[in-house]
Write a protein that holds these residues in place. Structure first.
Motif, mmCIF file in Angstrom:
data_model
loop_
_atom_site.group_PDB
_atom_site.id
_atom_site.type_symbol
_atom_site.label_atom_id
_atom_site.label_comp_id
_atom_site.label_asym_id
_atom_site.label_seq_id
_atom_site.Cartn_x
_atom_site.Cartn_y
_atom_site.Cartn_z
ATOM 1 N N TRP A 1 0.783 -1.445 0.103
ATOM 2 C CA TRP A 1 -0.016 0.098 -0.054
ATOM 3 C C TRP A 1 0.756 1.480 -0.026
ATOM 4 O O TRP A 1 0.675 2.146 -0.701
ATOM 5 N N LEU B 1 2.199 1.908 -3.365
ATOM 6 C CA LEU B 1 0.952 2.402 -4.197
ATOM 7 C C LEU B 1 1.083 4.106 -3.861
ATOM 8 O O LEU B 1 0.839 4.789 -5.030
ATOM 9 N N GLN C 1 3.023 6.050 -2.709
ATOM 10 C CA GLN C 1 4.201 6.740 -3.384
ATOM 11 C C GLN C 1 4.069 7.028 -4.904
ATOM 12 O O GLN C 1 4.510 7.970 -5.590
ATOM 13 N N THR C 2 3.800 5.955 -5.315
ATOM 14 C CA THR C 2 3.790 5.956 -6.828
ATOM 15 C C THR C 2 2.598 6.975 -7.315
ATOM 16 O O THR C 2 2.635 7.963 -8.244
ATOM 17 N N ARG C 3 1.266 6.796 -6.795
ATOM 18 C CA ARG C 3 0.056 7.489 -7.266
ATOM 19 C C ARG C 3 -0.138 8.831 -6.513
ATOM 20 O O ARG C 3 -0.911 9.590 -7.054
ATOM 21 N N GLY C 4 0.406 8.998 -5.315
ATOM 22 C CA GLY C 4 0.057 10.194 -4.495
ATOM 23 C C GLY C 4 -0.999 9.577 -3.594
ATOM 24 O O GLY C 4 -2.017 8.747 -4.019
ATOM 25 N N ARG C 5 -1.293 10.007 -2.380
ATOM 26 C CA ARG C 5 -2.013 9.542 -1.227
ATOM 27 C C ARG C 5 -3.413 10.091 -1.688
ATOM 28 O O ARG C 5 -4.359 9.163 -1.741
ATOM 29 N N ALA D 1 -4.852 10.539 -4.558
ATOM 30 C CA ALA D 1 -5.346 9.526 -5.753
ATOM 31 C C ALA D 1 -5.621 8.118 -5.060
ATOM 32 O O ALA D 1 -6.463 7.482 -5.757
ATOM 33 N N ALA D 2 -4.405 7.519 -4.429
ATOM 34 C CA ALA D 2 -4.693 6.155 -3.820
ATOM 35 C C ALA D 2 -6.016 6.025 -2.999
ATOM 36 O O ALA D 2 -6.617 4.966 -3.213
ATOM 37 N N GLN E 1 -9.862 6.059 -5.302
ATOM 38 C CA GLN E 1 -10.076 5.079 -6.021
ATOM 39 C C GLN E 1 -11.274 4.549 -5.427
ATOM 40 O O GLN E 1 -11.477 4.418 -4.207
ATOM 41 N N ASP F 1 -12.044 -0.886 -7.630
ATOM 42 C CA ASP F 1 -10.663 -0.831 -8.114
ATOM 43 C C ASP F 1 -9.561 -1.300 -7.305
ATOM 44 O O ASP F 1 -8.772 -1.883 -7.379
ATOM 45 N N LEU G 1 -6.861 -4.238 -7.698
ATOM 46 C CA LEU G 1 -5.370 -4.191 -7.513
ATOM 47 C C LEU G 1 -4.945 -5.190 -6.552
ATOM 48 O O LEU G 1 -4.095 -5.606 -6.535
#
Length: 124
Positions: A85, A88, A90-94, A96-97, A100, A104, A108
């Motif tokens: 988590w 995720l 870090q990749t998408r930003g808090r 956006a994460a 969802q 969705d 994932l």
């Protein structure tokens, strides 16, 4: 406006405020207290599906708003699942994460924790 109608308007506003306060808001505290289980990422496909069922039950019981569902469910992740988590986030930003949809988020997690061979075993 007469004193009487002003008083009625104030009473109406007070009643509306009391109704809002009487409607329990789902918080992470009530979510956890309602029996939400932790998920560690080592439970396998059956464990993940069981976790989904328990979380969905708690989401229903607590009347958790759609925009809080992923954030509260993610709050139940531990160990390997928490590391997944955090990556995720870090990749998408808090924002956006957690924005969802629950569906969705489940997809994932299925991709991460239910390899195709395990899903095939479950189906057969």
């Amino acid at each position: 406006m007469s004193h009487r109608s002003s008083s009625r308007a104030n009473d109406f506003a007070r009643n509306r405020a009391n109704q809002r306060e009487a409607t329990p808001r789902c918080s992470i505290k009530t979510f956890r207290a309602s029996g939400a289980n932790e998920f560690f990422g080592t439970e396998g496909a059956v464990g993940l599906l069981t976790w989904f069922e328990s979380i969905e039950s708690v989401l229903h019981i607590t009347k958790c708003l759609a925009e809080s569902q992923v954030e509260f469910a993610a709050g139940m992740l531990q160990g390997r699942a928490l590391t997944w988590w955090n990556t995720l986030v870090q990749t998408r930003g808090r924002a956006a994460a957690i924005a969802q949809s629950w569906d969705d988020f489940k997809k994932l997690m299925m991709e991460e924790y239910c390899p195709d061979d395990e899903v095939q075993k479950l189906e057969s």
